[in-house]
Design an enzyme around this catalytic site. Structure first.
Site, PDB file in Angstrom:
ATOM      1  N   ARG A 143       0.875  -1.148  -0.016  1.00 45.59           N
ATOM      2  CA  ARG A 143       0.010  -0.167   0.130  1.00 45.59           C
ATOM      3  C   ARG A 143       0.616   1.424   0.037  1.00 45.59           C
ATOM      4  NH1 ARG A 143       0.270   2.746   4.801  1.00 45.59           N
ATOM      5  NH2 ARG A 143       0.423   1.694   6.693  1.00 45.59           N
ATOM      6  N   GLU A 163       1.414  -5.964   6.666  1.00 48.91           N
ATOM      7  CA  GLU A 163       1.892  -6.306   8.133  1.00 48.91           C
ATOM      8  C   GLU A 163       1.876  -7.675   8.310  1.00 48.91           C
ATOM      9  OE1 GLU A 163       0.369  -4.611  12.419  1.00 48.91           O
ATOM     10  OE2 GLU A 163      -0.998  -4.593  10.670  1.00 48.91           O
ATOM     11  N   ASP A 250       9.806   8.436  10.842  1.00 49.37           N
ATOM     12  CA  ASP A 250       8.834   8.510  10.181  1.00 49.37           C
ATOM     13  C   ASP A 250       8.765   9.736   9.246  1.00 49.37           C
ATOM     14  OD1 ASP A 250       5.899   8.052   9.489  1.00 49.37           O
ATOM     15  OD2 ASP A 250       5.682   6.953  11.325  1.00 49.37           O
TER      16      ASP A 250
END
Length: 356
Positions: A143, A163, A250
């Site tokens: 994704r 995941e 991040d």
């Protein structure tokens, strides 16, 4: 009109409570001899599950961001202290939101492995159904994650693996890529073997591109060609492990002095880094377990908006830091940044953004 509130329906700006709850964070200066400066950290939205992708839009004087796994896009309007949220029906993972240049109320959004265009007035609780949907990453299970437009309006999006089923919060490595999308819909793969594509930023002269692949636990720089979009000469400019910094790098943004502000997931802080010297200049802490991204905004572009998450927290963790997932505004940073760049996309019948 949904307004900002706390759990007791009291105004969000209450400095005495901020101080008591540790929301007034201290700036740690790299040189011990220098005096410490205080940041003001203020919660300005309810707690979401996974806030991500902040983008300041000067035309609406608003901060847009997503609640990634809830299929929601959000808008915070500081002047009226108002918060709005809308679902994109039929989609679970909405990963990014970027306004489209010269098209009021039109946005490019990340929809799982694809991008699409939605119309939203910034107030309603639903958007139009996505149009011009285009698959970006064909790898099964992948994704999109972060996305931004460069100075030309060229859209950049990164992807990541799925995941791992028996290991929540951990993802398959080196399955993602970094792509750029031209205004006519042409997609170019710029980087491969990416684990979790995250923060992006460009130097003010557009000669450097800064990038975060989270599982490298580092911030990288590439020589950047603004005309072609080519990336060359990749190198690490800040290694979190070597610098003994906790958390997973991040999202990030850059200020007008060229310093990077890097959010750290699985931590409560954001880092201010000098990419030229590789020096950690300051840190600022938040009452959240997961800090996800940052963008400058406000009338003077001197307010740092920081998204956080409360993803897969235990009940005990939620009780200790109930505002994990909220959007925070940081003032008194001494820095100013840049407004978000709108994506330049031609919406016409022959546009290759149509579904493939």
């Amino acid at each position: 009109m949904p307004m900002l509130y706390n759990n007791n329906n009291r105004p969000l700006v209450f400095w005495s409570m901020l101080i008591c709850s540790g929301l007034l964070a201290k700036m740690t200066i790299a040189k011990p001899a220098e005096a410490r400066q205080k940041f003001n950290v203020e919660r300005v939205s309810p707690a979401l599950e996974l806030g991500e992708g902040p983008h300041w839009d000067s035309s609406t004087r608003s901060l847009y961001f997503v609640d990634l796994h809830q299929g929601k896009i959000n808008r915070y309007h500081p002047e009226s202290n108002s918060y709005f949220s809308a679902n994109i029906e039929g989609y679970k993972d909405v990963t990014l939101i970027v306004p489209i240049e010269d098209k009021a109320d039109l946005f490019v959004v990340g929809l799982g492995p694809s991008i699409g265009i939605v119309q939203w007035d910034g107030r309603s609780n639903t958007t139009s159904q996505p149009e011009y949907v285009k698959l970006i990453d064909e790898t099964p299970g992948n994704r999109l994650n972060d996305g931004k437009a460069d100075a030309t309006g060229r859209l950049w999006v990164g992807t990541m693996g799925s995941e791992i089923p028996d290991n929540p919060g951990h993802y398959y490595k080196r399955r993602g890529s970094l792509f750029s999308i031209e205004s006519d819909g042409t997609v170019n793969k710029r980087l491969s073997n990416v684990s979790i594509s995250n923060g992006m930023a460009w130097s003010s002269d557009n000669k450097e591109f800064y990038f975060v692949d989270t599982y490298k636990f580092a911030v990288e720089a590439y020589d950047f060609d603004i005309v072609t979009g080519d990336l060359t000469n990749g190198r690490v400019i800040f290694d979190l492990t070597a610098n003994k910094v906790a958390g997973d790098p991040d999202g990030m943004t850059i200020d007008k002095n060229g310093n990077l502000w890097v959010a750290c997931f699985n931590s409560n802080h954001i880092l201010k880094i000098d990419p030229i010297t590789g020096t950690l200049l300051t840190t600022v802490q938040f009452p959240a377990y997961q800090v996800t991204s940052a963008a400058f905004g406000g009338p003077k572009l001197d307010e740092l908006y920081v998204t956080t998450a409360g993803y897969q927290l235990t009940e005990a963790q939620k009780a200790k830091r109930p505002y994990s997932g909220a959007l925070f505004r940081v003032t008194n940073t001494g820095s100013t940044g840049f407004e978000g760049v709108s994506a330049k996309i031609h919406l016409c019948p022959e546009n290759q953004l149509h579904t493939i």
